[in-house]
Design an enzyme around this catalytic site. Structure first.
Site, mmCIF file in Angstrom:
data_model
loop_
_atom_site.group_PDB
_atom_site.id
_atom_site.type_symbol
_atom_site.label_atom_id
_atom_site.label_comp_id
_atom_site.label_asym_id
_atom_site.label_seq_id
_atom_site.Cartn_x
_atom_site.Cartn_y
_atom_site.Cartn_z
ATOM 1 C CE1 TYR A 102 -1.402 -4.682 5.823
ATOM 2 C CE2 TYR A 102 -1.205 -4.277 3.471
ATOM 3 C CZ TYR A 102 -1.280 -3.803 4.765
ATOM 4 O OH TYR A 102 -1.223 -2.453 4.988
ATOM 5 N NE ARG A 127 -4.355 2.373 3.570
ATOM 6 C CZ ARG A 127 -3.898 3.366 2.834
ATOM 7 N NH1 ARG A 127 -4.472 3.694 1.694
ATOM 8 N NH2 ARG A 127 -2.839 4.057 3.232
ATOM 9 C CB THR A 169 -0.921 0.013 1.235
ATOM 10 O OG1 THR A 169 -1.586 -1.234 1.342
ATOM 11 C CG2 THR A 169 -1.942 1.115 1.147
#
Length: 297
Positions: A137, A142, A48
């Site tokens: 992850y 997000r 990210t």
């Protein structure tokens, strides 16, 4: 391929340097060399922080290849290879293996809001399709979707699913994962500000944003934690905490890219829909860098 016991400590979620709209490959190579020389224990290209949502497939694959080439085995490379489309994640994972990445970072699918069974099948299919170590992850701030401890425990039974990057910031979660997962499963923090607690709960390291601007301090912090010297780690945490906050005072990676630009490593250029750091964010980053003893400009 690096042995799994090298996946620990301070692992930098690399920014992707841009110049005039394109990749700045020279700056990227130099930045990687600097990170390693400063003591960083591992590298994550195309996460990210590397603005992967705005990279073309060609750029994404090129950055992974460049990172592997530049690292030259000195530290492990965990390539960002996740997607909210399972077949795209498999494509990126295959490429990562082909160019020599040591592992991949595979994010919980975003936007689709899959069920726990959907999450299990997504990661299981990636693991079955490509024989490479996989770091899952989990970053619900997000992705909205949140992989449960129970689903993670199911996935840990698949041989090449070896690690979790936990960016929940939930310390109770850190201990629950420790109790539910095999002892050999690698548990990494993905949230700089709470990494001290995560390490005290038995973590193995951090995939860090702050280490883009403070690689040596972050590596020293991790070494202290891994040695059980939490008094020293707390001193370093106090130096780093304003930076942890400043890196997220606005949407990352705009503040971190500004910080990296102040240190002379690349431009602060980000891609739309992100905007450059505001004056308020710039002030916070400058002050935090001063507090950490990194920047005196």
């Amino acid at each position: 391929m690096a042995s799994l016991d090298r996946i620990k400590g301070s692992i930098t979620a690399l920014v992707s340097p841009f110049k005039n709209g394109g990749l700045d490959e020279g700056a990227y190579r130099r930045f990687i060399d600097w990170q390693i020389s400063e003591g960083t224990h591992g590298l994550v290209p195309c996460g990210t922080t590397g603005e992967n949502p705005t990279l073309t497939n060609e750029e994404h694959m090129r950055l992974i290849e460049l990172c592997v080439e530049t690292a030259r085995g000195r530290v492990p490379v965990i390539a960002g290879a996740g997607s909210n489309y399972t077949e795209q994640a498999i494509l990126l994972t295959r490429h990562s293996k082909k160019v020599g990445a040591d592992a991949v970072l595979s994010v919980v699918p975003y936007y689709n809001k899959p069920t726990q069974e959907g999450l299990y099948r997504h990661f299981a299919k990636i693991a079955e399709s490509v024989e490479i170590p996989i770091v899952i992850y989990n970053v619900p701030s997000r992705t909205v979707a949140d992989i449960s401890v129970e689903t993670l425990a199911r996935l840990s039974k698949i041989a090449n699913i070896v690690s979790i990057k936990d960016a929940t910031g939930n310390m109770a979660r850190a201990s629950r994962e420790r109790g539910a997962l095999p002892a050999k499963f690698i548990r990494l923090s993905g949230e700089d500000a709470t990494t001290l607690g995560f390490m005290a709960h038995g973590g193995h390291g951090c995939i860090s944003v702050t280490s883009n601007v403070a690689p040596r301090l972050c590596a020293e912090f991790q070494k202290a934690c891994m040695a059980g010297n939490f008094a020293e780690a707390l001193k370093l945490q106090d130096r780093l905490m304003p930076l942890h906050d400043a890196m997220f005072v606005e949407t990352s990676p705009a503040p971190v890219k500004f910080g990296v630009s102040l240190l002379g490593h690349c431009s602060e250029e980000v891609r739309l829909p992100l905007a450059p750091a505001s004056e308020m964010a710039r002030k916070a980053v400058r002050e935090a860098l001063h507090h950490a003893g990194i920047y005196n400009g």
